[in-house]
Design a protein around this motif. Sequence first.
Motif, PDB file in Angstrom:
ATOM      1  N   VAL A 271       0.855  -1.190   0.000  1.00  0.00           N
ATOM      2  CA  VAL A 271       0.000   0.000   0.000  1.00  0.00           C
ATOM      3  C   VAL A 271       0.890   1.238   0.000  1.00  0.00           C
ATOM      4  CG1 VAL A 271      -1.621   1.374   1.353  1.00  0.00           C
ATOM      5  CG2 VAL A 271      -1.976  -1.086   1.099  1.00  0.00           C
TER       6      VAL A 271
ATOM      7  N   ASP B  93      -4.867   2.805  -2.414  1.00  0.00           N
ATOM      8  CA  ASP B  93      -4.511   1.380  -2.441  1.00  0.00           C
ATOM      9  C   ASP B  93      -5.200   0.578  -1.348  1.00  0.00           C
ATOM     10  OD1 ASP B  93      -2.765   1.886  -4.572  1.00  0.00           O
ATOM     11  OD2 ASP B  93      -1.105   2.327  -3.210  1.00  0.00           O
ATOM     12  N   LEU B  94      -5.935   1.258  -0.454  1.00  0.00           N
ATOM     13  CA  LEU B  94      -6.621   0.566   0.639  1.00  0.00           C
ATOM     14  C   LEU B  94      -7.953  -0.036   0.191  1.00  0.00           C
ATOM     15  CD1 LEU B  94      -5.945   3.231   3.395  1.00  0.00           C
ATOM     16  CD2 LEU B  94      -5.015   0.913   3.367  1.00  0.00           C
TER      17      LEU B  94
ATOM     18  N   LYS C 282      -9.263  -3.545   1.337  1.00  0.00           N
ATOM     19  CA  LYS C 282      -8.476  -4.015   2.476  1.00  0.00           C
ATOM     20  C   LYS C 282      -9.334  -4.036   3.742  1.00  0.00           C
ATOM     21  CE  LYS C 282      -4.616  -4.292   0.135  1.00  0.00           C
ATOM     22  NZ  LYS C 282      -5.117  -3.919  -1.204  1.00  0.00           N
TER      23      LYS C 282
END
Length: 386
Positions: A135, A140-141, A144
């Motif tokens: 990340v 980019d999370l 998640k």
Amino acid sequence: MRQLSRSLIVAAVPFTLISIGTAQAAEVELPRTMAWTAYGTNSSGYAQAVAIGNMLQNHYGTSVRILPGDNDVSRMTPLKQGRVDLCACGIASYYGAEGVMMFADRDWGPQPIRVITTSTASFGLSLAVAGDLDVETPADLAGKRIAYIRGDDALNKGTEAYLAFGGLTWDDVERVDYPGYARSFDGIIAGDVDASFTTTVTPPAQQLASSPRGISWPVLDPDDAEGWERMLAVAPYFQPHEVTAGAGNVSADNPVPSASYPYPIVVANQDLDDKVAYGLIKALQENYDDYKDAAPGAVGYAFEYQDLTWVLPFHDAVVEYYKEIGEWTDAMQAHQDELIERQELLLETWDGFLADAPEDEEEFREAWMQARAQALSDAGFDPVFE
């Protein structure tokens, strides 16, 4: 719409002003004793309050009693009741001024809080992410597993703000609830969750960094105007910050572009005596070298780290001090006036709301938040909290 720029018992002590026979102290009038609330005795905020207290004792003969509080309400209750002079608080002081979250309660509502000073040091406030996920940015999370801490509004709001920077919401991630902050880091290490909000220097973050998963900190590009706009719409108290202290390999030689907000935030009630407020800010600035190295993070009280157009208004006497030293502009005064106008509107709205407020606790909260948002919107302010 206007958007702003971004159980303790204290013995009664007679308010006796003192003066010391030096030229400097003659300009500073402080009571012989003061009482502050602060975070727990193992916190950097408590250590900083002690360091400042020692400076005030040495220069002005003022004894400062520091009363530790376990949570935001226990720290702010004595201030609300007038039993202490100051609170070395966290971001809950902003929530208190706005009358939201734990303060959207019949016993609280918006508080007439004024800033004396703040500390912004080398650490940041960020989502600590398991280092094995690659990340790099908040975007980019997506997908998640993100920790949600039950009963901790400040941490969850911070997480929401980081997600917003990446164009995400809780709907774009897998929310994993935890009963406490430390437990969420145990969860990351165990592989049950991927990220949790914290300061970059906290011991749980250090433990994560030493674990097989390692740690990473999402980068917040200071030039990503849209990302910052989204973040500040959720939590306007964040500020771009180059983090030079943190778990993992974060250092002055390897900084991380990230975010922070002041901690502690030293606040008083609006009616704190002008002489005391003025004396405090003058003493803190003129004797900075005497305490800046006496506690972790105390360097953050330097003038260069003070944001004079933040989300909370300054005490009037603090404004007068900044005017005297030539550091107060017309733009700052306009911002200050707008903050005070906002706070006065909130207090008036609260007083009117209480007359016919629902008895049920949940209905009370919902009705207040609606009344609050409507009043702010009608006056051209951003409610922030809906």
